[in-house]
Design an enzyme around this catalytic site. Structure first.
Site, PDB file in Angstrom:
ATOM      1  CG  ASP A  74      28.161  71.907  -8.600  1.00 21.81           C
ATOM      2  OD1 ASP A  74      27.100  72.195  -9.181  1.00 21.81           O
ATOM      3  OD2 ASP A  74      28.321  72.027  -7.384  1.00 21.81           O
ATOM      4  CD  GLU A 250      25.063  79.502  -9.087  1.00 19.90           C
ATOM      5  OE1 GLU A 250      25.567  79.781  -7.979  1.00 19.90           O
ATOM      6  OE2 GLU A 250      24.042  78.801  -9.180  1.00 19.90           O
TER       7      GLU A 250
END
Length: 579
Positions: A74, A250
């Site tokens: 991420d 997302e």
């Protein structure tokens, strides 16, 4: 944060259960045990041996991607002048949110961690895949301040923000933000206004299918570090094309270029259908139109048996690099020969072509290659002058420095709670909990960074009872791991290997040990095949348990979001029973 999927089916339920159940816990404390029962670890050595690097030596003007090998998922990146800063998810690892610095996007140094104090991180009772999800780092030129916004699924915190004017000199305590969902990201517009975008559930009763999510935006009050009540609205419903039932939109990021606003998101959930998509609008609040060439990054269309496979690419962030050229950091995985992911989701980088209306990752829609061209004028200094190594590197630590290398982490608790640094090595004060506990354990962890590797450490230790054990662990989570250590049975010492799969433990092998000498412990992997061995003379190693499978160290078997960790472990609550 990305959601692990099997056969493209997202499994988010544990996240939302964790959000509602996890509460804060006091810092774990432990009385010191006698010095003679505190194991002394020294001379740790890790060596990567992945064939892909041997088969693809770097040529002039090239560097390897991933730039961060092992569990660094991420990624988010920001820039101030010629300085670039990058952060990653850290889940229940302590300290939290590793932060890296570069001036050229090729050569990186770790500054430390953003969340390095108990007041910032409340993960003492969190499972390994709870804690800190999808941090976003942004520089706000209007107040010369860096912000890191994230979701902390632990301690009752939820979405939060910290800030600093110098990322190398520490960050503020968290400010809790009053909105639900995950993956928040900040955007600072040219006019000084600020916004937060994030993933959320559809309005109550409006979910159309499993994995249906939305992207929301809020106006953000910079002076008070709070979202402005009543300003929230949905700007993306479902994904690029809701009629196709896209899952897990997302990881949103907003950008402004040539007067227009670009919203980039991950879509498809972490797994084989992962991708990056982009939208454009004339206002930060939209309406947003998807690009007609989405996805702009993915690995989902290629043969499953392709060589040197890189997969699951997505969850990206963009930054303008040298001479106006854009680059994108993103996560992806490198499965071993059994197709299993033991090293976790890693940080990759690619140049981005933004010559048209929408950005496209260069070579991001073909099978990813291990070598990438460097920006003009940059020299590759990987592994030199303090820069992080890359490829088939080695890492040696005598463990005698007064301050540990940033690569060493704890899980759920700070390293300083259980270690003492000495001129002889690191002493670990054993906690009365085992590695199976969802609690702070007395374990120093190093990320597994290659499918093929060897790690050794020297251990001086004499357990007093069968409740004492010290050695190595290979750890995916509290219910999936190997323990390889020295313990006691009756008056004898033994070296023992235990395998724990889904909470059920079995002894893979053991052997009586002659007391009175230092022991070297070794774990080595050839893809899925792991061996654990020991030596009393530093030359001849004897394997315990034969060749064992690394399946339990993969996210495919264990689930969750982290990569495998190699730990220097001690406990005074040993439950490994020597046969």
């Amino acid at each position: 944060m990305k959601l692990f999927t099997v056969k493209n089916v997202a499994m988010p339920s544990m996240i939302w259960t964790a959000m509602s159940l996890l509460a804060g816990a006091p810092a774990f404390s432990q009385k010191a045990v006698p010095l003679k029962n505190q194991p002394l670890f020294t001379r740790f050595n890790y060596q990567g041996n992945d064939r892909v690097y041997a088969d693809n030596p770097l040529r002039e003007g090239e560097f390897y991607s991933p730039i961060l090998q092992g569990c660094y998922p991420d990624p988010s990146i920001t820039r101030k002048g010629n300085d670039y800063y990058l952060v990653n998810s850290s889940f229940s690892m302590v300290p939290g949110v590793p932060i890296f610095h570069s001036t050229d996007l090729v050569n990186w140094k770790q500054l430390g961690h953003v969340l390095d104090r108990p007041s910032q991180l409340k993960v003492e009772k969190a499972g390994i895949s709870a804690g800190i999800y999808a941090p976003d780092i942004k520089y706000n030129p209007h107040n010369n301040t860096f912000y890191m916004i994230t979701t902390q699924i632990a301690g009752g915190i939820g979405n939060m923000v910290v800030k600093t004017q110098d990322p190398a000199k520490g960050w503020s305590d968290p400010v809790k933000l009053k909105f639900d969902g995950i993956d928040p990201s900040l955007f600072f517009d040219d006019n000084g206004k600020a916004y937060v975008v994030h993933n959320d559930a559809p309005p109550r009763g409006k979910a159309l299918y499993n994995g249906h999510r939305v992207i929301k935006i809020w106006e953000y009050d910079v002076a008070n570090d709070a979202v402005i009540e009543g300003t929230d609205q949905i700007i993306v419903d479902g994904g690029v094309d809701i009629t196709q039932k896209p899952i897990w939109i997302e990881g949103p990021h907003l950008y402004k270029r040539n007067g227009r606003y670009y919203l980039m998101c991950a879509e498809g959930g972490t797994g084989g259908w992962h991708s990056e998509v982009i939208f454009v609008g004339d206002s930060p609040k939209g309406p947003f139109k998807p690009a007609n060439n989405n996805p702009i990054l993915t690995q989902r269309y290629f043969p499953k048996d392709r060589g040197n496979k890189v997969d699951w690419a997505g969850h990206a962030d963009l930054v303008e690099g040298p001479v106006g050229k854009y680059y994108g950091v993103f996560l992806a995985v490198r499965p071993n020969e059994k197709g299993r992911v033991n090293t976790g989701r890693e940080t990759f980088i690619l140049p981005v072509d933004w010559s048209g209306e929408f950005p496209v990752f260069e070579n991001g829609l073909v099978p990813l290659k291990v070598r990438t061209n460097m920006p003009a004028g940059v020299s590759n200094q990987a592994g030199r002058n303090g820069f992080l190594p890359n490829g088939n590197f080695s890492f040696t630590d005598e463990l005698t420095a007064s301050r540990l290398d940033h690569k060493w982490i704890g899980v759920r608790g700070a390293r300083e709670q259980f270690i003492t640094s000495t001129k002889e090595g690191v002493r670990i004060n054993p906690f009365p909990v085992s590695i199976k506990a969802t609690a702070p354990t007395s374990t120093l962890f190093y990320r597994q960074q290659h499918a093929h590797f060897e790690a050794t450490v020297q251990l001086n230790y004499t357990p007093a009872t069968d409740k004492d054990l010290a050695g190595l662990v290979c750890y995916q989570k509290e219910t999936f791991h190997y323990v390889f250590g020295i313990t006691k049975k009756g008056n004898d010492l033994f070296v023992v290997l235990e395998r724990t799969e889904n909470g059920k433990s079995t002894i893979a092998g053991s052997e009586k040990l002659v007391a009175g000498s230092a022991v070297q412990l070794k774990v080595a992997a050839q893809g899925d095949a792991y061996i654990f061995a020991y030596s009393t003379d530093g030359k001849q190693f004897k394997t315990i348990g034969g060749v064992v499978s690394g399946d339990i160290l993969s996210t495919d078997v264990a689930g969750g979001f982290t990569g495998a960790l190699i730990g220097l472990y001690a406990t005074s609550a040993n439950d490994v029973q020597v046969p």
